[in-house]
Scaffold this motif. Structure first.
Motif, PDB file in Angstrom:
ATOM      1  N   ASN A   1     -14.772 -11.862  -5.062  1.00  0.00           N
ATOM      2  CA  ASN A   1     -15.168 -10.844  -6.034  1.00  0.00           C
ATOM      3  C   ASN A   1     -16.610 -10.408  -5.854  1.00  0.00           C
ATOM      4  O   ASN A   1     -17.204  -9.823  -6.758  1.00  0.00           O
ATOM      5  CB  ASN A   1     -14.939 -11.345  -7.467  1.00  0.00           C
ATOM      6  N   HIS A   2     -17.209 -10.695  -4.711  1.00  0.00           N
ATOM      7  CA  HIS A   2     -18.549 -10.197  -4.435  1.00  0.00           C
ATOM      8  C   HIS A   2     -18.505  -8.671  -4.363  1.00  0.00           C
ATOM      9  O   HIS A   2     -17.498  -8.101  -3.936  1.00  0.00           O
ATOM     10  CB  HIS A   2     -19.049 -10.781  -3.107  1.00  0.00           C
ATOM     11  N   PRO A   3     -19.558  -7.975  -4.795  1.00  0.00           N
ATOM     12  CA  PRO A   3     -19.549  -6.502  -4.695  1.00  0.00           C
ATOM     13  C   PRO A   3     -19.214  -5.985  -3.302  1.00  0.00           C
ATOM     14  O   PRO A   3     -18.586  -4.926  -3.166  1.00  0.00           O
ATOM     15  CB  PRO A   3     -20.982  -6.121  -5.097  1.00  0.00           C
ATOM     16  N   LYS A   4     -19.586  -6.737  -2.244  1.00  0.00           N
ATOM     17  CA  LYS A   4     -19.280  -6.312  -0.884  1.00  0.00           C
ATOM     18  C   LYS A   4     -17.806  -6.515  -0.527  1.00  0.00           C
ATOM     19  O   LYS A   4     -17.370  -6.077   0.539  1.00  0.00           O
ATOM     20  CB  LYS A   4     -20.161  -7.063   0.112  1.00  0.00           C
ATOM     21  N   ALA A   5     -17.055  -7.179  -1.408  1.00  0.00           N
ATOM     22  CA  ALA A   5     -15.626  -7.406  -1.169  1.00  0.00           C
ATOM     23  C   ALA A   5     -14.744  -6.458  -1.980  1.00  0.00           C
ATOM     24  O   ALA A   5     -13.519  -6.513  -1.873  1.00  0.00           O
ATOM     25  CB  ALA A   5     -15.270  -8.847  -1.515  1.00  0.00           C
ATOM     26  N   ARG A   6     -15.334  -5.601  -2.775  1.00  0.00           N
ATOM     27  CA  ARG A   6     -14.582  -4.688  -3.639  1.00  0.00           C
ATOM     28  C   ARG A   6     -14.406  -3.333  -2.954  1.00  0.00           C
ATOM     29  O   ARG A   6     -15.307  -2.878  -2.260  1.00  0.00           O
ATOM     30  CB  ARG A   6     -15.304  -4.494  -4.976  1.00  0.00           C
ATOM     31  N   PRO A   7     -13.281  -2.639  -3.196  1.00  0.00           N
ATOM     32  CA  PRO A   7     -12.099  -3.115  -3.909  1.00  0.00           C
ATOM     33  C   PRO A   7     -11.273  -4.063  -3.053  1.00  0.00           C
ATOM     34  O   PRO A   7     -11.268  -3.971  -1.831  1.00  0.00           O
ATOM     35  CB  PRO A   7     -11.322  -1.828  -4.201  1.00  0.00           C
ATOM     36  N   GLN A   8     -10.579  -4.964  -3.724  1.00  0.00           N
ATOM     37  CA  GLN A   8      -9.790  -5.986  -3.043  1.00  0.00           C
ATOM     38  C   GLN A   8      -8.379  -5.474  -2.749  1.00  0.00           C
ATOM     39  O   GLN A   8      -7.972  -4.428  -3.254  1.00  0.00           O
ATOM     40  CB  GLN A   8      -9.725  -7.251  -3.907  1.00  0.00           C
ATOM     41  N   SER A   9      -7.666  -6.258  -1.965  1.00  0.00           N
ATOM     42  CA  SER A   9      -6.284  -5.912  -1.602  1.00  0.00           C
ATOM     43  C   SER A   9      -5.300  -6.875  -2.257  1.00  0.00           C
ATOM     44  O   SER A   9      -5.485  -8.092  -2.176  1.00  0.00           O
ATOM     45  CB  SER A   9      -6.095  -5.971  -0.078  1.00  0.00           C
TER      46      SER A   9
ATOM     47  N   ASP B   1       1.690  -6.672   0.806  1.00  0.00           N
ATOM     48  CA  ASP B   1       1.610  -6.715   2.264  1.00  0.00           C
ATOM     49  C   ASP B   1       0.363  -7.461   2.717  1.00  0.00           C
ATOM     50  O   ASP B   1       0.411  -8.264   3.650  1.00  0.00           O
ATOM     51  CB  ASP B   1       1.600  -5.293   2.831  1.00  0.00           C
ATOM     52  N   ASN B   2      -0.756  -7.206   2.055  1.00  0.00           N
ATOM     53  CA  ASN B   2      -2.037  -7.742   2.482  1.00  0.00           C
ATOM     54  C   ASN B   2      -2.789  -8.296   1.285  1.00  0.00           C
ATOM     55  O   ASN B   2      -2.741  -7.722   0.190  1.00  0.00           O
ATOM     56  CB  ASN B   2      -2.862  -6.630   3.148  1.00  0.00           C
ATOM     57  N   MET B   3      -3.516  -9.406   1.468  1.00  0.00           N
ATOM     58  CA  MET B   3      -4.262 -10.033   0.385  1.00  0.00           C
ATOM     59  C   MET B   3      -5.657 -10.395   0.864  1.00  0.00           C
ATOM     60  O   MET B   3      -5.832 -10.965   1.930  1.00  0.00           O
ATOM     61  CB  MET B   3      -3.529 -11.291  -0.098  1.00  0.00           C
ATOM     62  N   GLY B   4      -6.648 -10.088   0.019  1.00  0.00           N
ATOM     63  CA  GLY B   4      -7.991 -10.467   0.395  1.00  0.00           C
ATOM     64  C   GLY B   4      -9.055  -9.537  -0.190  1.00  0.00           C
ATOM     65  O   GLY B   4      -8.746  -8.650  -0.976  1.00  0.00           O
ATOM     66  N   PRO B   5     -10.303  -9.736   0.223  1.00  0.00           N
ATOM     67  CA  PRO B   5     -10.768 -10.786   1.134  1.00  0.00           C
ATOM     68  C   PRO B   5     -10.553 -12.184   0.551  1.00  0.00           C
ATOM     69  O   PRO B   5     -10.773 -12.408  -0.640  1.00  0.00           O
ATOM     70  CB  PRO B   5     -12.264 -10.489   1.293  1.00  0.00           C
ATOM     71  N   VAL B   6     -10.121 -13.097   1.408  1.00  0.00           N
ATOM     72  CA  VAL B   6      -9.872 -14.478   0.998  1.00  0.00           C
ATOM     73  C   VAL B   6     -11.186 -15.252   1.090  1.00  0.00           C
ATOM     74  O   VAL B   6     -11.960 -15.083   2.029  1.00  0.00           O
ATOM     75  CB  VAL B   6      -8.800 -15.131   1.892  1.00  0.00           C
TER      76      VAL B   6
ATOM     77  N   ILE C   1      -9.413  -1.330  -8.541  1.00  0.00           N
ATOM     78  CA  ILE C   1      -8.247  -0.692  -7.927  1.00  0.00           C
ATOM     79  C   ILE C   1      -7.858  -1.462  -6.668  1.00  0.00           C
ATOM     80  O   ILE C   1      -8.599  -2.323  -6.194  1.00  0.00           O
ATOM     81  CB  ILE C   1      -8.527   0.784  -7.567  1.00  0.00           C
ATOM     82  N   ASP C   2      -6.702  -1.140  -6.139  1.00  0.00           N
ATOM     83  CA  ASP C   2      -6.269  -1.729  -4.879  1.00  0.00           C
ATOM     84  C   ASP C   2      -6.875  -0.956  -3.715  1.00  0.00           C
ATOM     85  O   ASP C   2      -6.896   0.280  -3.725  1.00  0.00           O
ATOM     86  CB  ASP C   2      -4.742  -1.697  -4.793  1.00  0.00           C
ATOM     87  N   TYR C   3      -7.365  -1.666  -2.708  1.00  0.00           N
ATOM     88  CA  TYR C   3      -8.054  -1.023  -1.583  1.00  0.00           C
ATOM     89  C   TYR C   3      -7.123  -0.065  -0.831  1.00  0.00           C
ATOM     90  O   TYR C   3      -7.512   1.065  -0.522  1.00  0.00           O
ATOM     91  CB  TYR C   3      -8.595  -2.071  -0.610  1.00  0.00           C
ATOM     92  N   GLU C   4      -5.909  -0.520  -0.520  1.00  0.00           N
ATOM     93  CA  GLU C   4      -5.010   0.291   0.287  1.00  0.00           C
ATOM     94  C   GLU C   4      -4.397   1.450  -0.494  1.00  0.00           C
ATOM     95  O   GLU C   4      -4.404   2.594  -0.047  1.00  0.00           O
ATOM     96  CB  GLU C   4      -3.884  -0.569   0.883  1.00  0.00           C
ATOM     97  N   THR C   5      -3.832   1.162  -1.644  1.00  0.00           N
ATOM     98  CA  THR C   5      -3.061   2.176  -2.369  1.00  0.00           C
ATOM     99  C   THR C   5      -3.885   2.963  -3.381  1.00  0.00           C
ATOM    100  O   THR C   5      -3.440   4.002  -3.857  1.00  0.00           O
ATOM    101  CB  THR C   5      -1.899   1.512  -3.133  1.00  0.00           C
ATOM    102  N   LYS C   6      -5.066   2.447  -3.731  1.00  0.00           N
ATOM    103  CA  LYS C   6      -5.933   3.035  -4.766  1.00  0.00           C
ATOM    104  C   LYS C   6      -5.310   2.935  -6.154  1.00  0.00           C
ATOM    105  O   LYS C   6      -5.806   3.541  -7.106  1.00  0.00           O
ATOM    106  CB  LYS C   6      -6.294   4.500  -4.463  1.00  0.00           C
ATOM    107  N   GLU C   7      -4.228   2.169  -6.287  1.00  0.00           N
ATOM    108  CA  GLU C   7      -3.613   1.975  -7.601  1.00  0.00           C
ATOM    109  C   GLU C   7      -4.534   1.149  -8.497  1.00  0.00           C
ATOM    110  O   GLU C   7      -5.147   0.188  -8.041  1.00  0.00           O
ATOM    111  CB  GLU C   7      -2.271   1.254  -7.462  1.00  0.00           C
TER     112      GLU C   7
END
Length: 351
Positions: free
Chosen positions: A72-80, A110-115, A253-259
């Motif tokens: 949850n670091h700002p550099k890891a947002r948005p997550q997947s 499909d994808n999870m992270g950053p772990v 939001i989700d990184y890939e879908t923007k949901e």
């Protein structure tokens, strides 16, 4: 206990009764209507229920939960993948930095992270859910638990570059990802069973969830530090009947879908935190119980929390308080002085 600023407005619910004259005209008609409603509910009842969301399904809902430490670091947002998690626990790691334990069972992203790396209290939560635990790295306390197989686990320290992949668009340590396909591949390699279902939580029926009582609270802010970088803000959207989440003012939001991340239950628990070393690693008590808040349908209720055989559940008057069917986020905040945290409620929307 920390100063929890609570500004809550009570709402009176006005109920209108049936017309007595209509009742007298045909006393049998109401009975017929009730029978029809009951019959319709039985016909619409789905045969299976997901254990972590209470949502019904036409197909079987068994299968093992997967619990992933998400950065949850700002550099890891948005997550997947967070938008597909049944339950997400947000807990302090070091300093005022929080991480998520995202638990997947009803949906498989499909994808999870950053772990990110493990801590022992995240492992304890995964153990209570009988989940396959996924992390990349560990504290010394967590490492000891993982190496003796306290929980079935896959760790990026072992599978970096194979099951875990590094994303090119982010820098380490904010770029480790794992696919659900690779989770299953790793479980097969280590001969972990993926058939057993997690224990069930208690859920309200859809009808009962429409009559939730409590004080009105449309927004809540959970502050983990004075900087605001790890503030978690939840806003109730009445049009969809769910909560939206924000980190430091940005919608989650989700990184890939923007949901957007949408949730049905927000469970805030207060417990003792203790710094145990120079790296500011913490010991967090998730066993003893304590005070908390449960937010559902724009209402907030003061509750206690209890560890029930590894599950963190809300308690009121000695009984478990059921969740609304759907997704749940659990925010863990410190009780002890010296660690900055606060929880504040508001009856007004943020915008």
């Amino acid at each position: 206990m920390k100063n929890w600023a609570v500004a809550i407005t009570a709402v009176l619910l006005l109920l209108t009764g049936c017309n007595d004259k209509e009742k007298a005209s045909d006393p049998k008609e109401p009975v017929k209507e009730v029978e029809e409603v009951i019959q319709e509910e039985v016909e619409n009842e789905l045969p299976y229920v997901f254990p972590l969301t209470g949502v019904g399904s036409e197909a079987k809902t068994d299968g093992r939960a997967v619990a992933v430490i998400i950065n949850n670091h700002p550099k890891a947002r948005p997550q997947s993948g967070l938008n597909k998690a049944d339950i997400v626990y947000e807990i302090l790691a070091e300093g005022d930095v929080t991480r998520f334990l995202a638990v997947f069972q009803s949906e498989k992203p499909d994808n999870m992270g950053p772990v990110r790396s493990a801590r022992d209290y995240y492992i304890d939560l995964a153990k209570g859910l009988d989940a396959l635990f996924i992390a990349h790295g560990y504290s010394e306390e967590a490492r000891e638990l993982l190496e003796r197989e306290f929980v079935d686990n896959l760790n990026g320290m072992v599978y970096d570059g194979t099951l875990f992949k590094r994303a090119s668009f982010r820098d380490a340590p904010h770029n480790s990802y794992i696919t659900y396909e690779n989770v299953l591949k790793g479980a097969k390699e280590k001969k972990y069973s993926m058939n057993q279902s997690p224990p069930d939580f208690h859920f309200l029926s859809e009808k009962d969830s429409q009559s939730i009582t409590g004080d009105e609270a449309n927004t809540v802010m959970i502050s983990y530090s004075a900087s605001g970088i790890f503030n978690s803000i939840y806003e109730y959207d009445e049009s969809v009947g769910k909560y939206k989440r924000y980190s430091n003012g940005d919608q989650t939001i989700d990184y890939e879908t923007k949901e957007p991340i949408l949730l049905d239950n927000l469970f805030i628990i207060e417990t003792k935190h203790q710094v145990i070393d120079e790296a500011a690693h913490k010991e967090i008590d998730l066993v003893s119980g304590g005070s908390g808040y449960l937010l559902q349908k724009g209402k907030v209720m003061e509750v206690e929390w209890k560890n029930d055989n590894g599950l963190i559940v809300p308690i009121r008057d000695g009984e478990v308080v059921p969740f609304v069917q759907g997704k749940t986020w659990v925010n863990v905040v410190p009780t002890n002085p010296g660690l900055q945290s606060s929880v504040s409620f508001n009856v007004n929307n943020l915008n």
